[in-house]
Design an enzyme around this catalytic site. Structure first.
Site, short mmCIF file in Angstrom:
data_model
loop_
_atom_site.label_atom_id
_atom_site.label_comp_id
_atom_site.label_asym_id
_atom_site.label_seq_id
_atom_site.Cartn_x
_atom_site.Cartn_y
_atom_site.Cartn_z
N GLY A 169 0.83 -1.21 0.00
CA GLY A 169 0.00 0.00 0.00
C GLY A 169 0.86 1.25 0.00
O GLY A 169 2.08 1.18 0.13
N GLY B 137 0.98 5.62 1.19
CA GLY B 137 0.43 6.71 1.99
C GLY B 137 0.93 8.03 1.48
O GLY B 137 1.38 8.14 0.33
N VAL C 6 4.64 0.92 1.25
CA VAL C 6 4.93 -0.17 2.17
C VAL C 6 4.98 -1.47 1.38
O VAL C 6 4.08 -1.76 0.57
CB VAL C 6 3.87 -0.27 3.29
CG1 VAL C 6 4.19 -1.43 4.22
CG2 VAL C 6 3.80 1.04 4.07
N LYS D 10 8.62 0.17 5.14
CA LYS D 10 8.04 1.45 4.70
C LYS D 10 9.15 2.27 4.06
O LYS D 10 10.17 2.54 4.70
CB LYS D 10 7.43 2.20 5.88
CG LYS D 10 6.82 3.54 5.48
CD LYS D 10 5.92 4.10 6.56
CE LYS D 10 6.62 4.38 7.86
NZ LYS D 10 5.72 5.01 8.85
N ASP E 290 -0.14 11.55 15.76
CA ASP E 290 -0.83 11.25 14.50
C ASP E 290 -1.66 9.98 14.63
O ASP E 290 -1.64 9.11 13.76
CB ASP E 290 0.19 11.11 13.37
CG ASP E 290 -0.46 11.14 11.98
OD1 ASP E 290 -1.57 11.70 11.87
OD2 ASP E 290 0.15 10.62 11.03
#
Length: 279
Positions: free
Chosen positions: A36, A38, A43, A57, A162
């Site tokens: 995926g 971001g 990642v 990541k 976060d």
């Protein structure tokens, strides 16, 4: 960068912003399938020499300004530093951090790679398939485990900064773990300082009026408590946000009105009675 200028988040993006060759070596691990993307990178699944499954990541330098690259490096170093000092069963462990030195792959050269425990999926993934008005399966257990990890962080003198569904991961056995400590900061008295980044749906109302100084914006543990309340409402109502609005900006304005005392908090009817005082 200013809050409204941050790159858009792309949970569940179908394609990575840059390709990592299958088997590419990173800190003793070999990269595998893309998992995926971001706001800041991608990642990938990976394996150690003994076959241990991990996630990598990669914060890529492509199209990043020098200032953004410095921010990414600082976030990566902070993530590793926190992970080494605040080990807990409900916090994802970062195992290694490496800066890629590979001129032969210019899209990767200079990227920062973080190797961490591999999860099965995130709360964001579950919320994407949730039925509004119906609690997610295991919601109360998940919230209890998140609360345990968050309490440990705060007692150790750290603010996550976060907390959001995408940063709460579920391991293959279902255990919930808080992840993504790039904005995590150590308290100096009552406050810590972090870059002016965050998810609009989960930052506290005062975040929008904070001035950014040389060290970033001031954050307190109460920012994580606010985010936890929003997440609890989402998990227990099938993804419904406690503040109404068609966009994150509209919801943030509703949250600010509530914080000023100009509007009441309208919890959704689906929220279980015993959780209403908590939220």
């Amino acid at each position: 960068e200013a809050p409204d200028d941050r790159p858009p988040e792309r949970p569940g993006a179908a394609r990575p912003p840059f390709e990592v060759p299958d088997g590419y070596p990173l800190a003793g691990y070999r990269a595998g399938a893309f998992l995926g993307a971001g706001a800041w990178g991608s990642v990938y699944a990976a394996e150690g020499p003994d076959g241990t499954p991990v996630a990598v990541k990669i914060l890529g330098p492509a199209r990043s300004s020098p200032g953004q690259r410095r921010t990414m490096a600082q976030m990566a170093a902070g993530e590793l530093r926190f992970s080494r000092r605040a080990d807990h069963p409900h916090l994802i462990r970062t195992l290694a951090v490496v800066t890629v030195d590979d001129p032969g792959h210019p899209e990767l050269d200079g990227a920062v790679a973080l190797v961490m425990e591999r999860a099965a999926h995130s709360l964001q993934d579950l919320l994407a398939t949730a039925r509004p008005g119906t609690p997610l399966p295991g919601a109360e257990r998940i919230l209890t485990e998140v609360c345990a990890g968050l309490t440990h962080m705060h007692r150790a003198g750290w603010v996550h900064g976060d907390l959001k569904p995408a940063n709460i991961l579920l391991m293959p056995d279902g255990t919930a773990k808080i992840a993504d400590f790039g904005l995590t900061a150590e308290l100096e008295g009552t406050h810590a300082y972090a870059p002016p980044l965050g998810s609009p749906d989960h930052v506290p109302p005062e975040w929008w009026s904070q001035r950014t100084g040389a060290r970033g914006v001031a954050v307190r543990p109460s920012a994580d408590v606010w985010a936890f309340g929003v997440i609890a409402h989402q998990l227990l109502t099938g993804g419904l946000h406690p503040f109404l609005g068609a966009t994150a900006r509209a919801r943030s304005l509703a949250a600010q009105s509530y914080a000023r005392g100009a509007a009441p908090l309208r919890l959704d009817q689906a929220l279980p009675v015993r959780w209403r005082p908590v939220v």
